[in-house]
Design an enzyme around this catalytic site. Sequence first.
Site, PDB file in Angstrom:
ATOM      1  N   ARG A   1      31.517  14.140  -4.749  1.00 35.75           N
ATOM      2  CA  ARG A   1      31.159  13.230  -5.898  1.00 35.75           C
ATOM      3  C   ARG A   1      29.699  12.183  -5.518  1.00 35.75           C
ATOM      4  NH1 ARG A   1      35.567   8.827  -7.752  1.00 35.75           N
ATOM      5  NH2 ARG A   1      35.892   8.563  -5.407  1.00 35.75           N
TER       6      ARG A   1
ATOM      7  N   ARG B   1      48.755  -0.981  -9.334  1.00 36.61           N
ATOM      8  CA  ARG B   1      48.854   0.118  -8.181  1.00 36.61           C
ATOM      9  C   ARG B   1      49.945  -0.209  -7.279  1.00 36.61           C
ATOM     10  NH1 ARG B   1      43.228   1.574  -7.785  1.00 36.61           N
ATOM     11  NH2 ARG B   1      43.007   3.238  -6.038  1.00 36.61           N
TER      12      ARG B   1
ATOM     13  N   ARG C   1      44.240   7.568   0.888  1.00 30.73           N
ATOM     14  CA  ARG C   1      44.309   6.800  -0.244  1.00 30.73           C
ATOM     15  C   ARG C   1      45.356   7.800  -1.233  1.00 30.73           C
ATOM     16  NH1 ARG C   1      38.001   7.965  -1.669  1.00 30.73           N
ATOM     17  NH2 ARG C   1      38.633   7.613  -3.835  1.00 30.73           N
TER      18      ARG C   1
ATOM     19  N   ARG D   1      30.271   6.951  -2.158  1.00 28.55           N
ATOM     20  CA  ARG D   1      31.261   5.836  -2.016  1.00 28.55           C
ATOM     21  C   ARG D   1      31.414   5.955  -0.476  1.00 28.55           C
ATOM     22  NH1 ARG D   1      35.579   5.531  -6.586  1.00 28.55           N
ATOM     23  NH2 ARG D   1      36.847   5.171  -4.492  1.00 28.55           N
TER      24      ARG D   1
ATOM     25  N   LYS E   1      40.190   8.850 -13.701  1.00 32.11           N
ATOM     26  CA  LYS E   1      40.333   7.522 -14.442  1.00 32.11           C
ATOM     27  C   LYS E   1      39.217   6.983 -14.942  1.00 32.11           C
ATOM     28  CE  LYS E   1      42.418   5.758 -10.776  1.00 32.11           C
ATOM     29  NZ  LYS E   1      42.335   6.683  -9.926  1.00 32.11           N
TER      30      LYS E   1
HETATM   31  P1  AP5 Z   1      36.506  10.039 -11.305  1.00 31.26           P
HETATM   32  O1  AP5 Z   1      36.600   9.856 -12.651  1.00 31.26           O
HETATM   33  O2  AP5 Z   1      35.671   9.342 -10.436  1.00 31.26           O
HETATM   34  O3  AP5 Z   1      38.183   9.853 -10.705  1.00 31.26           O
HETATM   35  P2  AP5 Z   1      38.894   8.571 -10.404  1.00 31.26           P
HETATM   36  O4  AP5 Z   1      40.232   8.799 -10.866  1.00 31.26           O
HETATM   37  O5  AP5 Z   1      38.340   7.334 -10.904  1.00 31.26           O
HETATM   38  O6  AP5 Z   1      38.787   8.335  -8.824  1.00 31.26           O
HETATM   39  P3  AP5 Z   1      38.533   7.014  -7.832  1.00 31.26           P
HETATM   40  O7  AP5 Z   1      38.472   7.753  -6.568  1.00 31.26           O
HETATM   41  O8  AP5 Z   1      37.680   6.169  -8.301  1.00 31.26           O
HETATM   42  O9  AP5 Z   1      39.945   6.613  -7.652  1.00 31.26           O
HETATM   43  P4  AP5 Z   1      40.616   5.764  -6.815  1.00 31.26           P
HETATM   44  O10 AP5 Z   1      42.081   5.366  -7.318  1.00 31.26           O
HETATM   45  O11 AP5 Z   1      40.714   6.225  -5.231  1.00 31.26           O
HETATM   46  O12 AP5 Z   1      39.366   4.512  -6.445  1.00 31.26           O
HETATM   47  P5  AP5 Z   1      39.235   3.007  -6.936  1.00 31.26           P
HETATM   48  O13 AP5 Z   1      38.002   2.635  -7.035  1.00 31.26           O
HETATM   49  O14 AP5 Z   1      40.049   2.852  -7.987  1.00 31.26           O
HETATM   50  O15 AP5 Z   1      36.685  11.623 -10.826  1.00 31.26           O
HETATM   51  C1  AP5 Z   1      36.194  11.940  -9.670  1.00 31.26           C
HETATM   52  C2  AP5 Z   1      35.451  13.166  -9.420  1.00 31.26           C
HETATM   53  O16 AP5 Z   1      35.791  14.231 -10.287  1.00 31.26           O
HETATM   54  C3  AP5 Z   1      33.979  12.972 -10.254  1.00 31.26           C
HETATM   55  O17 AP5 Z   1      32.938  13.565  -9.545  1.00 31.26           O
HETATM   56  C4  AP5 Z   1      34.028  13.454 -11.576  1.00 31.26           C
HETATM   57  O18 AP5 Z   1      32.807  13.958 -12.148  1.00 31.26           O
HETATM   58  C5  AP5 Z   1      35.229  14.552 -11.554  1.00 31.26           C
HETATM   59  N1  AP5 Z   1      36.022  14.826 -12.562  1.00 31.26           N
HETATM   60  C6  AP5 Z   1      36.680  13.980 -13.444  1.00 31.26           C
HETATM   61  N2  AP5 Z   1      37.524  14.597 -14.361  1.00 31.26           N
HETATM   62  C7  AP5 Z   1      37.250  15.794 -14.197  1.00 31.26           C
HETATM   63  C8  AP5 Z   1      37.848  16.969 -14.709  1.00 31.26           C
HETATM   64  N3  AP5 Z   1      38.362  17.038 -15.801  1.00 31.26           N
HETATM   65  N4  AP5 Z   1      37.320  18.308 -14.353  1.00 31.26           N
HETATM   66  C9  AP5 Z   1      36.437  18.450 -13.085  1.00 31.26           C
HETATM   67  N5  AP5 Z   1      35.839  17.336 -12.646  1.00 31.26           N
HETATM   68  C10 AP5 Z   1      36.360  15.858 -12.916  1.00 31.26           C
HETATM   69  O19 AP5 Z   1      39.860   2.462  -5.714  1.00 31.26           O
HETATM   70  C11 AP5 Z   1      38.865   2.463  -4.399  1.00 31.26           C
HETATM   71  C12 AP5 Z   1      39.745   1.643  -3.374  1.00 31.26           C
HETATM   72  O20 AP5 Z   1      39.800   0.076  -3.810  1.00 31.26           O
HETATM   73  C13 AP5 Z   1      41.412   1.720  -3.116  1.00 31.26           C
HETATM   74  O21 AP5 Z   1      41.430   2.786  -2.133  1.00 31.26           O
HETATM   75  C14 AP5 Z   1      41.726   0.277  -2.775  1.00 31.26           C
HETATM   76  O22 AP5 Z   1      41.212   0.105  -1.482  1.00 31.26           O
HETATM   77  C15 AP5 Z   1      40.991  -0.674  -3.500  1.00 31.26           C
HETATM   78  N6  AP5 Z   1      41.551  -0.847  -4.718  1.00 31.26           N
HETATM   79  C16 AP5 Z   1      41.135  -0.850  -6.262  1.00 31.26           C
HETATM   80  N7  AP5 Z   1      42.186  -1.142  -6.910  1.00 31.26           N
HETATM   81  C17 AP5 Z   1      42.974  -1.528  -6.202  1.00 31.26           C
HETATM   82  C18 AP5 Z   1      44.265  -2.306  -6.665  1.00 31.26           C
HETATM   83  N8  AP5 Z   1      44.723  -2.357  -8.071  1.00 31.26           N
HETATM   84  N9  AP5 Z   1      44.986  -2.701  -5.614  1.00 31.26           N
HETATM   85  C19 AP5 Z   1      44.727  -2.388  -4.270  1.00 31.26           C
HETATM   86  N10 AP5 Z   1      43.801  -2.085  -4.089  1.00 31.26           N
HETATM   87  C20 AP5 Z   1      42.817  -1.554  -4.909  1.00 31.26           C
HETATM   88 MG    MG Z   2      37.317   5.415 -10.068  1.00 31.81          MG
END
Ligand code: AP5
Ligand code: MG
Length: 218
Positions: free
Chosen positions: A129, A90, A174, A163, A15
């Site tokens: 990552r 979410r 997660r 992270r 994402k």
């Molecule tokens: P990346 O692009 O970083 O993936 P992502 O989908 O953004 O993953 P996140 O870990 O950020 O998602 P998340 O939903 O757990 O975290 P968030 O910050 O939203 O890619 C990942 C890796 O893969 C990278 O190394 C990249 O280079 C590689 N990659 C990407 N595409 C690729 C491809 N096609 N091929 C190969 N490699 C690839 O949330 C964190 C925490 O915050 C949650 O756990 C929760 O506690 C809280 N939170 C956030 N939003 C909310 C909400 N709306 N409600 C409640 N709690 C929330």
């Molecule tokens: Mg992300």
Amino acid sequence: MALNIILLGPPGAGKGTQAAHLVATHAMVQLSTGDMLRAAVKAGTPVGLQAKAVMEAGELVSDEIVSALIDDNLAAMPDSAGAIFDGYPRTAAQAHALDAILTARGRKLAFVIELDVDEDALVDRITGRFTCATCGEGYHDRHKMPAVADSCDKCGGHEFKRRPDDNAETVRTRMAEYRAKTAPILPIYEERGLVRRVDGMADMADVSAAIEAILQSA
Ligand code: AP5
Ligand code: MG
């Protein structure tokens, strides 16, 4: 008219990667609740103090907190810029809150783009990552190391960070949260004909091209 889209997919689906690409190639703004919460934790704000332990456990922060963050950030955006919702909504409650927020701001949702991925491969993606501490450029232990060791390709910075929730155990929580609370919101958008599926296991550039084709179809 400004295109507003949701990027939906489990942790590590790509994402953030695809949102960054869209920001670079379109006049769009990335609204990542994860990034907003991490900034709040770093700044030690009341929201950050509440969110820190919840995030480190891999659980979801309250719907009220994240919806308020989205509303505030959307209010600060120019009307001409499209929004990329990354990691929000979410839960069903957040999906309904987003409807109200968008209506109040005269915006419409164009697409919900679901990144279709294999969960086992995601653990590898996430645990490898890391990012540049200066400019935020993303790297990976196995797939994308800096060209020159310990030096950021983009800004030349020498400090990198990981992270605290990117460990194998928290990733499993997660993923479980995603399956239990987030995947079930898809039917809300399927009923409205907004969902488009993209193969998130393809190369990053191919994923970007597939998303671009969807935006062009608007
Ligand atoms: P990346 O692009 O970083 O993936 P992502 O989908 O953004 O993953 P996140 O870990 O950020 O998602 P998340 O939903 O757990 O975290 P968030 O910050 O939203 O890619 C990942 C890796 O893969 C990278 O190394 C990249 O280079 C590689 N990659 C990407 N595409 C690729 C491809 N096609 N091929 C190969 N490699 C690839 O949330 C964190 C925490 O915050 C949650 O756990 C929760 O506690 C809280 N939170 C956030 N939003 C909310 C909400 N709306 N409600 C409640 N709690 C929330
Ligand atoms: Mg992300």
